[in-house]
Scaffold this active site. Structure first.
Site, PDB file in Angstrom:
ATOM      1  N   THR A  43       0.888  -1.307   0.104  1.00 36.34           N
ATOM      2  CA  THR A  43      -0.099  -0.038   0.135  1.00 36.34           C
ATOM      3  C   THR A  43       0.962   1.312  -0.087  1.00 36.34           C
ATOM      4  O   THR A  43       0.515   2.160  -0.509  1.00 36.34           O
ATOM      5  CB  THR A  43      -0.933   0.164   1.327  1.00 36.34           C
ATOM      6  OG1 THR A  43      -0.463  -0.116   2.340  1.00 36.34           O
ATOM      7  CG2 THR A  43      -2.069  -1.011   1.285  1.00 36.34           C
ATOM      8  N   SER A  65      -3.885  -9.835   6.162  1.00 37.97           N
ATOM      9  CA  SER A  65      -4.925  -9.949   7.108  1.00 37.97           C
ATOM     10  C   SER A  65      -5.139 -11.413   7.247  1.00 37.97           C
ATOM     11  O   SER A  65      -5.804 -11.839   8.222  1.00 37.97           O
ATOM     12  CB  SER A  65      -6.236  -9.512   6.072  1.00 37.97           C
ATOM     13  OG  SER A  65      -6.531 -10.172   4.976  1.00 37.97           O
ATOM     14  N   HIS A 123       0.898 -16.282  -5.673  1.00 39.69           N
ATOM     15  CA  HIS A 123      -0.383 -16.009  -6.499  1.00 39.69           C
ATOM     16  C   HIS A 123      -0.006 -15.540  -7.654  1.00 39.69           C
ATOM     17  O   HIS A 123      -0.753 -14.688  -8.522  1.00 39.69           O
ATOM     18  CB  HIS A 123      -1.221 -14.929  -5.712  1.00 39.69           C
ATOM     19  CG  HIS A 123      -1.935 -15.564  -4.505  1.00 39.69           C
ATOM     20  ND1 HIS A 123      -2.645 -14.858  -3.687  1.00 39.69           N
ATOM     21  CD2 HIS A 123      -2.190 -16.609  -4.060  1.00 39.69           C
ATOM     22  CE1 HIS A 123      -2.944 -15.410  -2.642  1.00 39.69           C
ATOM     23  NE2 HIS A 123      -2.776 -16.688  -2.913  1.00 39.69           N
ATOM     24  N   CYS A 147      -4.261 -14.868 -28.860  1.00 39.65           N
ATOM     25  CA  CYS A 147      -3.146 -15.650 -29.477  1.00 39.65           C
ATOM     26  C   CYS A 147      -2.894 -15.397 -30.825  1.00 39.65           C
ATOM     27  O   CYS A 147      -3.716 -15.348 -31.599  1.00 39.65           O
ATOM     28  CB  CYS A 147      -3.106 -17.182 -29.021  1.00 39.65           C
ATOM     29  SG  CYS A 147      -1.782 -18.020 -29.638  1.00 39.65           S
TER      30      CYS A 147
HETATM   31  P1  NAD Z   1      -5.738  -7.760   2.575  1.00 40.60           P
HETATM   32  O1  NAD Z   1      -6.042  -6.636   1.750  1.00 40.60           O
HETATM   33  O2  NAD Z   1      -6.774  -8.945   3.004  1.00 40.60           O
HETATM   34  O3  NAD Z   1      -5.033  -7.189   3.955  1.00 40.60           O
HETATM   35  C1  NAD Z   1      -3.916  -6.292   3.922  1.00 40.60           C
HETATM   36  C2  NAD Z   1      -3.725  -5.951   5.478  1.00 40.60           C
HETATM   37  O4  NAD Z   1      -2.478  -5.178   5.634  1.00 40.60           O
HETATM   38  C3  NAD Z   1      -4.934  -5.223   6.315  1.00 40.60           C
HETATM   39  O5  NAD Z   1      -5.019  -6.088   7.349  1.00 40.60           O
HETATM   40  C4  NAD Z   1      -4.370  -3.934   6.500  1.00 40.60           C
HETATM   41  O6  NAD Z   1      -4.797  -3.466   7.729  1.00 40.60           O
HETATM   42  C5  NAD Z   1      -2.923  -4.068   6.423  1.00 40.60           C
HETATM   43  N1  NAD Z   1      -2.186  -2.874   5.764  1.00 40.60           N
HETATM   44  C6  NAD Z   1      -2.446  -2.005   4.981  1.00 40.60           C
HETATM   45  N2  NAD Z   1      -1.496  -1.152   4.753  1.00 40.60           N
HETATM   46  C7  NAD Z   1      -0.447  -1.499   5.594  1.00 40.60           C
HETATM   47  C8  NAD Z   1       0.710  -1.116   6.003  1.00 40.60           C
HETATM   48  N3  NAD Z   1       1.316   0.184   5.420  1.00 40.60           N
HETATM   49  N4  NAD Z   1       1.314  -1.304   6.892  1.00 40.60           N
HETATM   50  C9  NAD Z   1       0.993  -2.607   7.731  1.00 40.60           C
HETATM   51  N5  NAD Z   1      -0.137  -3.202   7.451  1.00 40.60           N
HETATM   52  C10 NAD Z   1      -1.049  -2.568   6.375  1.00 40.60           C
HETATM   53  O7  NAD Z   1      -4.405  -8.549   1.768  1.00 40.60           O
HETATM   54  P2  NAD Z   1      -3.724  -9.969   1.602  1.00 40.60           P
HETATM   55  O8  NAD Z   1      -3.903 -10.729   3.118  1.00 40.60           O
HETATM   56  O9  NAD Z   1      -2.746 -10.026   0.963  1.00 40.60           O
HETATM   57  O10 NAD Z   1      -4.808 -10.662   0.882  1.00 40.60           O
HETATM   58  C11 NAD Z   1      -5.392 -10.239  -0.385  1.00 40.60           C
HETATM   59  C12 NAD Z   1      -5.247 -10.959  -1.541  1.00 40.60           C
HETATM   60  O11 NAD Z   1      -5.070  -9.954  -2.682  1.00 40.60           O
HETATM   61  C13 NAD Z   1      -3.880 -11.590  -1.938  1.00 40.60           C
HETATM   62  O12 NAD Z   1      -4.400 -12.887  -2.226  1.00 40.60           O
HETATM   63  C14 NAD Z   1      -3.259 -10.917  -2.995  1.00 40.60           C
HETATM   64  O13 NAD Z   1      -2.896 -11.985  -3.979  1.00 40.60           O
HETATM   65  C15 NAD Z   1      -4.231  -9.905  -3.474  1.00 40.60           C
HETATM   66  N6  NAD Z   1      -3.666  -8.574  -3.826  1.00 40.60           N
HETATM   67  C16 NAD Z   1      -2.416  -8.225  -4.090  1.00 40.60           C
HETATM   68  C17 NAD Z   1      -1.971  -6.967  -4.115  1.00 40.60           C
HETATM   69  C18 NAD Z   1      -0.608  -6.646  -4.732  1.00 40.60           C
HETATM   70  O14 NAD Z   1      -0.031  -7.473  -5.430  1.00 40.60           O
HETATM   71  N7  NAD Z   1       0.101  -5.488  -4.298  1.00 40.60           N
HETATM   72  C19 NAD Z   1      -2.944  -6.106  -3.935  1.00 40.60           C
HETATM   73  C20 NAD Z   1      -4.253  -6.169  -3.591  1.00 40.60           C
HETATM   74  C21 NAD Z   1      -4.654  -7.710  -3.505  1.00 40.60           C
END
Ligand code: NAD
Length: 253
Positions: free
Chosen positions: A30, A197, A122, A155
């Site tokens: 993020t 999460s 993933h 393709c």
């Molecule tokens: P999630 O969104 O379920 O959880 C993210 C967690 O990180 C939350 O609990 C939130 O409170 C916490 N968070 C957010 N910003 C933060 C920070 N700066 N520091 C500390 N904590 C922070 O994400 P997940 O558990 O990875 O599961 C979501 C699924 O979504 C995964 O399977 C993933 O593949 C996919 N996804 C990936 C991306 C990416 O590639 N960047 C982005 C979105 C979703």
């Protein structure tokens, strides 16, 4: 325990560990400008249910919807750059502590930051393939076709629809997930979970394979109660501060 003491304790646990691995989620990225799924207010899930756009079912039954609704989000992710959290993990590996990173993220930012042992369970956005003949393509080729309004991209050999190398809802987990699981089961005595999460299975089983857990997350997770340490801070700052407490590990003979 205050924040500085938590950082000291995390560094101490890492120094005494012989099998230290990290599990990362969307929260780590993020701070690179990529929204996660579940942060209240900014999480993607509040805007669109990814199951209704980024799933195998949608890709196969309505590829145009997949490319119009989910693909643009994927394409924008490829523009992101690593943040201090990604770089701190690469440094922990370089210094001889971190044995590998298991990531749920598809953004490729661990690889961009220089981490060497990374299980992208993933998938990632560096390539794609044809659903028919399996011919491989760069992700850029998919983006170019979409930009030229060839939606869905197809393709050049057999004209079947192309897809990115990401694990969509409804896909089986790739073999490298089982490789990561096996490695953790055999070698992980300390796992640091950063920005997840821990509700997406089967990845959410993995912390249960570690003897000790450190969690860095802004919100509560289901594993908080069994962790040695829960750090409620942004991943970028906390990981950077932990890495600052470490110096290159000396070889022992
Ligand atoms: P999630 O969104 O379920 O959880 C993210 C967690 O990180 C939350 O609990 C939130 O409170 C916490 N968070 C957010 N910003 C933060 C920070 N700066 N520091 C500390 N904590 C922070 O994400 P997940 O558990 O990875 O599961 C979501 C699924 O979504 C995964 O399977 C993933 O593949 C996919 N996804 C990936 C991306 C990416 O590639 N960047 C982005 C979105 C979703």
């Amino acid at each position: 325990m205050n924040y500085n003491d938590q950082i000291e304790q995390a560094a101490a646990l890492i120094k005494e560990s012989s099998g230290f691995y990290c599990l990362t989620g969307a929260g780590l990225s993020t701070e690179s400008g990529i929204p996660d799924f579940r942060t209240p207010g900014t999480g993607i899930w509040e805007k669109v249910d990814p199951i209704k756009t980024a799933s195998v079912e949608v890709l196969q039954s309505n590829p145009r919807l997949f490319y119009e609704a989910a693909f643009n989000r994927f394409a924008s992710i490829t523009l992101a750059e690593p943040n201090p959290g990604h770089y701190a993990l690469a440094r922990m590996e370089e210094m001889g502590y971190l044995k590998g990173v298991v990531t749920q993220n598809i953004d490729g930012l661990h690889v961009k930051a220089g981490s060497r042992k990374v299980w992208e369970v993933h998938g990632h956005l560096r390539s794609g393939y044809c659903q028919g003949c399996k011919k491989r393509y760069s992700f850029e080729e998919l983006v170019q076709q979409v930009e030229l309004k060839r939606i869905p991209p197809v393709c050049r050999n057999c004209f079947n629809v192309l897809r990115p190398d990401v694990v969509l809802f409804g896909d089986p987990m790739p073999p490298l997930f089982y490789d990561a699981e096996d490695t953790l089961r055999r070698h992980c005595d300390l796992m640091l979970v950063a920005g997840s999460s821990l509700v997406v299975y089967p990845v959410a089983y993995l912390p249960g394979l570690a003897r000790k857990l450190i969690i860095i997350n802004l919100q509560h997770t289901g594993y908080d109660g069994s962790a040695e340490l829960v750090i409620r801070e942004k991943c970028g700052k906390a990981l950077h501060d932990i890495a600052e407490k470490l110096s290159p590990r000396k070889e022992t003979s």
